[in-house]
Design an enzyme around this catalytic site. Structure first.
Site, PDB file in Angstrom:
ATOM      1  N   TYR A  20     -20.709  63.067 -68.072  1.00  0.00           N
ATOM      2  CA  TYR A  20     -19.176  63.257 -67.795  1.00  0.00           C
ATOM      3  C   TYR A  20     -18.766  64.001 -68.824  1.00  0.00           C
ATOM      4  O   TYR A  20     -17.961  63.358 -69.711  1.00  0.00           O
ATOM      5  CB  TYR A  20     -18.620  61.882 -67.659  1.00  0.00           C
ATOM      6  CG  TYR A  20     -17.075  61.918 -67.085  1.00  0.00           C
ATOM      7  CD1 TYR A  20     -16.780  62.375 -66.194  1.00  0.00           C
ATOM      8  CD2 TYR A  20     -16.024  61.106 -67.730  1.00  0.00           C
ATOM      9  CE1 TYR A  20     -15.504  62.592 -65.439  1.00  0.00           C
ATOM     10  CE2 TYR A  20     -14.894  61.181 -67.145  1.00  0.00           C
ATOM     11  CZ  TYR A  20     -14.515  62.025 -66.046  1.00  0.00           C
ATOM     12  OH  TYR A  20     -13.085  62.150 -65.531  1.00  0.00           O
TER      13      TYR A  20
ATOM     14  N   ARG B 240     -12.543  69.623 -67.552  1.00  0.00           N
ATOM     15  CA  ARG B 240     -13.027  68.319 -66.837  1.00  0.00           C
ATOM     16  C   ARG B 240     -11.724  67.858 -66.291  1.00  0.00           C
ATOM     17  O   ARG B 240     -10.625  68.016 -66.384  1.00  0.00           O
ATOM     18  CB  ARG B 240     -13.582  67.360 -67.950  1.00  0.00           C
ATOM     19  CG  ARG B 240     -13.980  66.039 -67.170  1.00  0.00           C
ATOM     20  CD  ARG B 240     -14.817  65.028 -67.953  1.00  0.00           C
ATOM     21  NE  ARG B 240     -13.763  64.204 -68.759  1.00  0.00           N
ATOM     22  CZ  ARG B 240     -14.249  63.703 -69.944  1.00  0.00           C
ATOM     23  NH1 ARG B 240     -15.259  63.583 -70.414  1.00  0.00           N
ATOM     24  NH2 ARG B 240     -13.107  63.172 -70.928  1.00  0.00           N
ATOM     25  N   ASP B 241     -11.801  67.250 -65.104  1.00  0.00           N
ATOM     26  CA  ASP B 241     -10.674  66.342 -64.211  1.00  0.00           C
ATOM     27  C   ASP B 241      -9.899  67.493 -63.897  1.00  0.00           C
ATOM     28  O   ASP B 241      -8.390  67.201 -64.256  1.00  0.00           O
ATOM     29  CB  ASP B 241     -10.223  65.259 -65.144  1.00  0.00           C
ATOM     30  CG  ASP B 241      -9.432  64.230 -64.283  1.00  0.00           C
ATOM     31  OD1 ASP B 241      -9.713  64.287 -63.153  1.00  0.00           O
ATOM     32  OD2 ASP B 241      -8.698  63.548 -64.999  1.00  0.00           O
TER      33      ASP B 241
ATOM     34  N   SER C 163      -7.991  62.198 -67.613  1.00  0.00           N
ATOM     35  CA  SER C 163      -9.366  62.253 -68.073  1.00  0.00           C
ATOM     36  C   SER C 163      -9.821  63.650 -68.587  1.00  0.00           C
ATOM     37  O   SER C 163     -11.066  64.116 -68.555  1.00  0.00           O
ATOM     38  CB  SER C 163     -10.413  61.821 -67.261  1.00  0.00           C
ATOM     39  OG  SER C 163     -10.283  60.415 -67.133  1.00  0.00           O
TER      40      SER C 163
ATOM     41  N   ASP D 138     -15.837  63.139 -59.645  1.00  0.00           N
ATOM     42  CA  ASP D 138     -14.625  63.902 -59.314  1.00  0.00           C
ATOM     43  C   ASP D 138     -15.031  65.635 -59.171  1.00  0.00           C
ATOM     44  O   ASP D 138     -14.208  66.243 -58.328  1.00  0.00           O
ATOM     45  CB  ASP D 138     -13.264  63.922 -60.127  1.00  0.00           C
ATOM     46  CG  ASP D 138     -12.633  62.470 -60.086  1.00  0.00           C
ATOM     47  OD1 ASP D 138     -13.065  62.041 -58.954  1.00  0.00           O
ATOM     48  OD2 ASP D 138     -11.958  62.269 -60.880  1.00  0.00           O
TER      49      ASP D 138
ATOM     50  N   ASP E  42      -7.949  53.773 -66.780  1.00  0.00           N
ATOM     51  CA  ASP E  42      -8.184  54.993 -65.989  1.00  0.00           C
ATOM     52  C   ASP E  42      -7.058  56.074 -66.484  1.00  0.00           C
ATOM     53  O   ASP E  42      -7.396  57.503 -66.459  1.00  0.00           O
ATOM     54  CB  ASP E  42      -7.375  54.654 -64.552  1.00  0.00           C
ATOM     55  CG  ASP E  42      -8.507  53.707 -63.954  1.00  0.00           C
ATOM     56  OD1 ASP E  42      -9.696  53.810 -64.149  1.00  0.00           O
ATOM     57  OD2 ASP E  42      -7.995  52.915 -63.194  1.00  0.00           O
TER      58      ASP E  42
HETATM   59  C1  BGC Z   1     -12.410  58.313 -68.941  1.00  0.00           C
HETATM   60  C2  BGC Z   1     -13.528  58.112 -69.514  1.00  0.00           C
HETATM   61  C3  BGC Z   1     -14.372  56.929 -69.666  1.00  0.00           C
HETATM   62  C4  BGC Z   1     -14.537  56.352 -68.216  1.00  0.00           C
HETATM   63  C5  BGC Z   1     -15.141  55.217 -68.085  1.00  0.00           C
HETATM   64  C6  BGC Z   1     -12.907  57.915 -67.603  1.00  0.00           C
HETATM   65  O1  BGC Z   1     -11.654  57.688 -66.699  1.00  0.00           O
HETATM   66  O2  BGC Z   1     -11.809  59.489 -68.857  1.00  0.00           O
HETATM   67  O3  BGC Z   1     -13.431  58.381 -71.165  1.00  0.00           O
HETATM   68  O4  BGC Z   1     -15.290  56.799 -70.434  1.00  0.00           O
HETATM   69  O5  BGC Z   1     -13.325  56.564 -67.340  1.00  0.00           O
HETATM   70  O6  BGC Z   1     -14.129  54.232 -68.683  1.00  0.00           O
END
Ligand code: BGC
Length: 454
Positions: A179, A184-185, A191, A231, A409
Site C-alpha cells: 500500500y 495513493r487514495d 489515506s 482501492d 480510517d
Molecule cells: C491507512 C494506513 C494504514 C491502514 C491500516 C489505511 O487507511 O491509510 O496508513 O496502515 O489503513 O490501518
C-alpha cells in the site's frame, strides 16, 4: 471503501435501466430482476449466473463454445501444478502447490498489531472488557506496509516466522498489504500517501517493491500472502471522473504490474483489492471491473501466484447478510457472497480463474450506515467472523481480517491536510485521529460489539 460518487451515479441511472432497453453493461435478467430483458443494439443479453444477466457489447461477448463460467457453487479452476514452465524462475521451495495458500499453514501474528492491541487492552479499566480486548492479539490480521520505511520490518517478521517454523515444525504464513502507490487514495484524502507521480513516484514505488522483495527472498521457506493496493484498481473502474484518478491511471497500472510480477517471481500469493459489493458489485460495474482485473492479471504474465481478489478490505459489509441493509437500495449483490458469486464467473470468462478472500474484521454488526458509500470509522462496528478457511464457498480461500481493527480510517480534524469530510458524517465516530493511527475508543467499541462475541 470509498465509493459514494460511483454509488450515486449508478443510483441515478437505475430508473432508466428499469424502463427502457437495458444499456450496454446494464442488467437484463436474473432471479428477482423486474426490469427490461432486452439490450440496446450492439450488445447481447448474456446470462452470467442465475441471478444476473448483463448486456455485453457484441464485440466483447465470449463465443458460446468458450463460455466456461463456473456456477457459484462449483470448484474454481485450479492453478498450474508446481514446477511447470509457468512458474517464476526464482520460485522458492513452496511453489503454488495448493489451490488455497492457507491450507497447511498457520498464520503468523503481526507483532505490530499485537503490541497495539496489548497497549489498548491495558488502557481499559473494566477487567472483563480488558480481557476480551487482550484476546484480539491472538487473531491474525494483515500487516500494512504503507510507507517505505516500514519495509525493513518485514524482514524482522519473516525471520521471526522462520524461527517459529523451525522450532515448532508448523509452517508459517505472513499476511501483508502492499500500500504505497504514488498519488495513493486518488478519490479520497484520508489515506493520501508519501509518493507523488509528479515527483519520481513510479521509480520510488518500484524501489519500495524491491525493498519488500529483498526481504521476502531471504526467507523462501516462509509463505507470504499479499493484498495489493486497496482501492486503486476499483478507482480506475468507477472514479476516472476524478482528476487525480484520471492522472494516476497509467502509473497505477504500471506500478501494480511491477508489484505483481516481482512478488510472483518471489513466490508471494497475491490478491488484488476489488472494492466491495457496494462499489464494484453494482451490476453496471461488474463486467468493466472483471475486464480490468483480467487484463491486469494477463499483463502480469497470468502467474499462478496471482490468486485472485480481496473484497471488503476495511469495509463493513457482511459476507452473508441475514437480509439486505436498506442502504443497499435494491442492488442484487447486497453482500459479499452475492458480489463474489456474480464477479467470479465473469472473471473466469475473461480468462482469470480467480478465487477470493474477504475482510470480515469489522463486519460483526450490520445496518449501521446512512449510505453504503460511507467508509470512515463507522459508529457501532464490531469485530466480525474470525479468520478461517472454512468459508462455505469454493470461490473463497479464506475469511480474513485485513484492516487491523482499532487503526483509524481517517481524521475528523478539518484542519488536517488529509481531512476527508466523510470522516465527519453523522455515522462516523468522532473525534478521530489520522488514518492508520490507533483509535482507542473505536477499538473498545469493536471489542464490546464483536459478533461472534470475544
Ligand atoms: C491507512 C494506513 C494504514 C491502514 C491500516 C489505511 O487507511 O491509510 O496508513 O496502515 O489503513 O490501518
Amino acid at each position: 471503501m470509498k465509493s459514494s460518487a460511483a454509488l450515486y451515479s449508478l443510483l441515478a441511472i437505475l430508473p432508466a435501466l428499469i424502463n427502457a432497453q437495458s444499456p450496454v453493461w446494464g442488467q437484463c435478467g436474473g432471479i428477482g430482476w423486474s426490469g427490461s430483458t432486452s439490450c440496446v443494439s450492439g450488445s447481447v443479453c448474456t446470462e452470467l449466473n442465475d441471478y444476473y444477466s448483463q448486456c455485453i457489447p457484441s464485440s466483447a461477448a465470449p463465443p458460446a463454445s468458450t463460455s466456461q463460467a463456473p456456477s457459484p457453487s462449483s470448484t474454481p479452476p485450479t492453478t498450474s501444478a508446481p514446477g511447470t514452465s509457468s512458474a517464476p524462475s526464482s520460485t522458492p521451495t513452496s511453489g503454488p502447490t495448493a489451490d488455497n495458500p492457507w491450507t497447511g499453514y498457520q498464520v503468523y501474528l503481526s507483532p505490530y498489531y499485537a503490541n497495539e492491541v496489548k497497549a489498548g487492552a491495558a488502557a481499559i479499566s473494566d477487567a472483563t472488557l480488558a480481557a476480551k480486548a487482550a484476546s484480539v492479539a491472538n487473531i491474525p490480521t494483515f500487516t500494512w506496509f504503507d510507507t517505505i520505511n516500514k519495509t525493513g520490518d518485514l524482514g524482522t517478521y519473516l525471520a521471526d516466522a522462520q524461527s517459529i517454523q523451525q522450532s515448532t515444525g508448523q509452517k508459517q504464513l505472513v499476511q501483508i498489504v502492499v500500500y504505497d502507490l504514488p498519488d495513493r487514495d486518488c478519490a479520497a484524502k484520508a489515506s493520501n500517501g508519501e509518493f507523488s507521480i509528479a515527483d519520481n513516484g513510479q521509480a520510488n514505488y518500484e524501489n519500495y517493491i524491491d525493498q519488500l522483495v529483498a526481504q521476502i527472498t531471504k526467507y523462501p521457506d516462509v509463505r507470504v500472502v499479499a493484498v495489493i493496493e486497496p482501492d486503486s484498481l476499483a478507482n480506475l473502474v468507477t472514479n476516472l471522473n476524478v482528476q487525480k484518478c484520471a492522472n494516476a491511471q497509467t502509473t497505477y497500472l504500471a506500478c501494480v504490474n511491477y508489484a505483481l510480477k516481482q512478488l510472483s517471481a518471489a513466490g508471494v500469493y497475491s490478491y488484488m483489492d476489488a472494492g466491495h459489493a457496494g462499489w464494484l458489485g453494482w451490476p453496471a460495474n461488474l463486467t468493466p471491473a472483471a475486464q480490468l482485473f483480467a487484463q491486469v492479471y494477463k499483463n502480469a504474465g497470468s502467474s499462478p501466484f496471482i490468486k485472485g481478489l480481496a473484497t471488503n478490505v476495511a469495509n463493513y459489509n457482511a459476507l452473508s447478510a441475514a437480509s439486505p441493509d436498506p442502504i443497499t437500495q435494491g442492488n442484487p449483490n447486497y453482500d459479499e457472497i452475492h458480489y463474489i458469486n456474480a464477479l467470479g464467473p465473469v472473471l473466469a470468462q475473461q480468462g482469470f480463474p480467480a478465487t477470493f478472500i474477504v475482510d470480515q474484521g469489522r463486519s460483526g454488526q450490520q445496518n449501521l450506515r446512512q449510505q453504503w458509500g460511507d467508509w470512515c470509522n463507522i459508529k457501532g462496528a464490531g469485530y466480525g467472523t474470525r479468520p478461517t478457511t472454512n468459508t462455505g464457498s469454493s470461490l473463497i480461500d479464506s475469511i480474513v481480517w485485513v484492516k487491523p481493527g482499532g487503526e483509524c480510517d481517517g481524521t475528523s480534524n478539518s484542519s488536517s491536510p488529509r481531512y476527508d469530510s466523510t470522516c465527519s458524517l453523522s455515522d462516523a465516530d468522532q473525534p478521530a485521529p489520522e488514518a492508520g493511527t490507533w483509535f482507542q475508543e473505536y477499538f473498545q467499541t469493536l471489542v464490546s460489539k464483536a459478533n461472534p462475541p470475544l
